[in-house]
Design an enzyme around this catalytic site. Structure first.
Site, PDB file in Angstrom:
ATOM      1  N   ASP A   1       0.858  -1.194   0.000  1.00 14.91           N
ATOM      2  CA  ASP A   1       0.000   0.000   0.000  1.00 14.91           C
ATOM      3  C   ASP A   1       0.886   1.233   0.000  1.00 14.91           C
ATOM      4  O   ASP A   1       0.973   1.960   1.001  1.00 14.91           O
ATOM      5  CB  ASP A   1      -0.932  -0.027   1.219  1.00 14.91           C
TER       6      ASP A   1
ATOM      7  N   ASP B   1      -5.875  -7.228  -4.816  1.00 11.81           N
ATOM      8  CA  ASP B   1      -6.982  -6.903  -3.913  1.00 11.81           C
ATOM      9  C   ASP B   1      -7.842  -5.805  -4.522  1.00 11.81           C
ATOM     10  O   ASP B   1      -7.773  -4.645  -4.130  1.00 11.81           O
ATOM     11  CB  ASP B   1      -6.389  -6.463  -2.563  1.00 11.81           C
ATOM     12  N   LEU B   2      -8.661  -6.197  -5.499  1.00 13.36           N
ATOM     13  CA  LEU B   2      -9.476  -5.199  -6.205  1.00 13.36           C
ATOM     14  C   LEU B   2     -10.906  -5.145  -5.672  1.00 13.36           C
ATOM     15  O   LEU B   2     -11.679  -4.286  -6.092  1.00 13.36           O
ATOM     16  CB  LEU B   2      -9.471  -5.485  -7.708  1.00 13.36           C
ATOM     17  N   LYS B   3     -11.260  -6.075  -4.810  1.00 14.04           N
ATOM     18  CA  LYS B   3     -12.590  -6.095  -4.179  1.00 14.04           C
ATOM     19  C   LYS B   3     -13.684  -5.733  -5.177  1.00 14.04           C
ATOM     20  O   LYS B   3     -14.413  -4.762  -5.014  1.00 14.04           O
ATOM     21  CB  LYS B   3     -12.634  -5.152  -2.976  1.00 14.04           C
TER      22      LYS B   3
ATOM     23  N   ASP C   1     -20.051  -5.957  -8.916  1.00 17.88           N
ATOM     24  CA  ASP C   1     -20.843  -5.376 -10.013  1.00 17.88           C
ATOM     25  C   ASP C   1     -21.856  -6.441 -10.423  1.00 17.88           C
ATOM     26  O   ASP C   1     -21.941  -7.487  -9.773  1.00 17.88           O
ATOM     27  CB  ASP C   1     -19.903  -4.992 -11.186  1.00 17.88           C
TER      28      ASP C   1
ATOM     29  N   THR D   1     -12.516  -5.532   7.713  1.00 16.87           N
ATOM     30  CA  THR D   1     -12.063  -5.568   9.112  1.00 16.87           C
ATOM     31  C   THR D   1     -12.095  -4.198   9.785  1.00 16.87           C
ATOM     32  O   THR D   1     -11.868  -4.099  10.981  1.00 16.87           O
ATOM     33  CB  THR D   1     -10.646  -6.170   9.213  1.00 16.87           C
TER      34      THR D   1
ATOM     35  N   GLY E   1       0.264  -4.872   6.154  1.00 10.09           N
ATOM     36  CA  GLY E   1       0.660  -3.709   5.364  1.00 10.09           C
ATOM     37  C   GLY E   1       1.537  -2.773   6.150  1.00 10.09           C
ATOM     38  O   GLY E   1       2.755  -2.949   6.249  1.00 10.09           O
TER      39      GLY E   1
END
Ligand code: C5P
Length: 236
Positions: free
Chosen positions: A17, A66-68, A71, A121, A211
């Site tokens: 990140d 990690d595109l979460k 749609d 989280t 991270g």
């Protein structure tokens, strides 16, 4: 690979990140052979970070993208089909039934594994209530885990506090990946449900995502290796 066969070192996923690909690559070089698994999320993906997935894969590293995604099913399927070509190992989608079904269709028989995000989280009961949910955190996590398993999703992203209950629901058929990990002495930041690395492994997590405690450390490699040592010790 069964969960027991994952090397302790490969259970640490360092979240890159950071603001730019240059900074990410400098961090990867600094961590060198000590870290084999990286997470690329919004910050880097939307800063020209997607080509980094293939470059890391070429170096023998694994990438958790990690595109979460969330749609309509058809759009998710098409997006995931494109993502299978990038060389990532894990991809996240939010744990909504249509989204998970679309993602499983899109990954088809490729090497990409789909992880469903149960409840972020950073969310507690009040946050869920404010977002209009009537279920509490653990009830929603468990309901979504069951749906994910039925739909053929490969793993779940969950809080370390939920790992024990989720193992009972999904057995060892699914990978459990937990952010919200804080080694002793590090700041919690915006994470509301946190746990130390060793405890999360004992609770049944397969992979830990860390991270800020690593990438913002003065000695990132030392912190990463300390986390891996704690993981190895917890595995016995
Ligand atoms: O810096 P920190 O260790 O809190 O980073 C955790 C990473 O895991 C972040 O990239 C965050 O987006 C991600 N994550 C999370 N909670 C989830 C899913 C992903 O914190 N449920």
């Amino acid at each position: 690979m069964t969960p027991a066969e994952i090397a302790p070192k490969d259970r640490l996923i360092v979240a890159l990140d950071v603001p730019s690909v240059d900074i990410a690559e400098a961090m990867v070089n600094r961590l060198g052979d000590s870290v084999n698994f990286y997470k690329i999320g919004y910050r880097l993906a939307y800063a020209d970070g997607l080509p980094l997935v293939g470059r890391l894969a070429d170096k023998g590293k694994k990438v958790f993208l990690d595109l979460k995604l969330h749609d309509i099913g058809n759009t998710v399927t098409q997006g995931v089909e494109s993502i299978t070509k990038l060389g990532a190992t894990f991809l996240t989608v939010h744990a909504y039934p249509q989204t998970m079904k679309g993602a499983v269709e899109g990954r088809a028989n490729s090497n990409l594994k789909i992880l469903a995000v149960t409840v972020l989280t950073s969310y507690n009961e009040d946050d869920l209530h404010a977002a209009g949910y009537r279920l509490g955190v653990s009830e929603l996590v468990e309901a979504r885990a069951q749906q994910a398993q039925v739909l053929g999703v490969d793993g779940l992203v969950c809080s370390p506090e939920e790992v024990g209950a989720l193992r009972k629901i999904v057995g060892h058929q699914m990978s459990l990946v937990t952010p919200g990990i804080r080694p002793a002495g590090s700041a919690s930041g915006d994470q509301k449900r946190i746990m130390a690395p060793g405890r999360a492994i004992v609770a049944g997590a397969d992979y830990l995502v860390v991270g800020r405690p690593v990438v913002e450390a003065t000695e990132p490699k030392a912190i990463a290796e300390a986390i891996q040592a704690e993981i190895a010790q917890a595995l016995g």
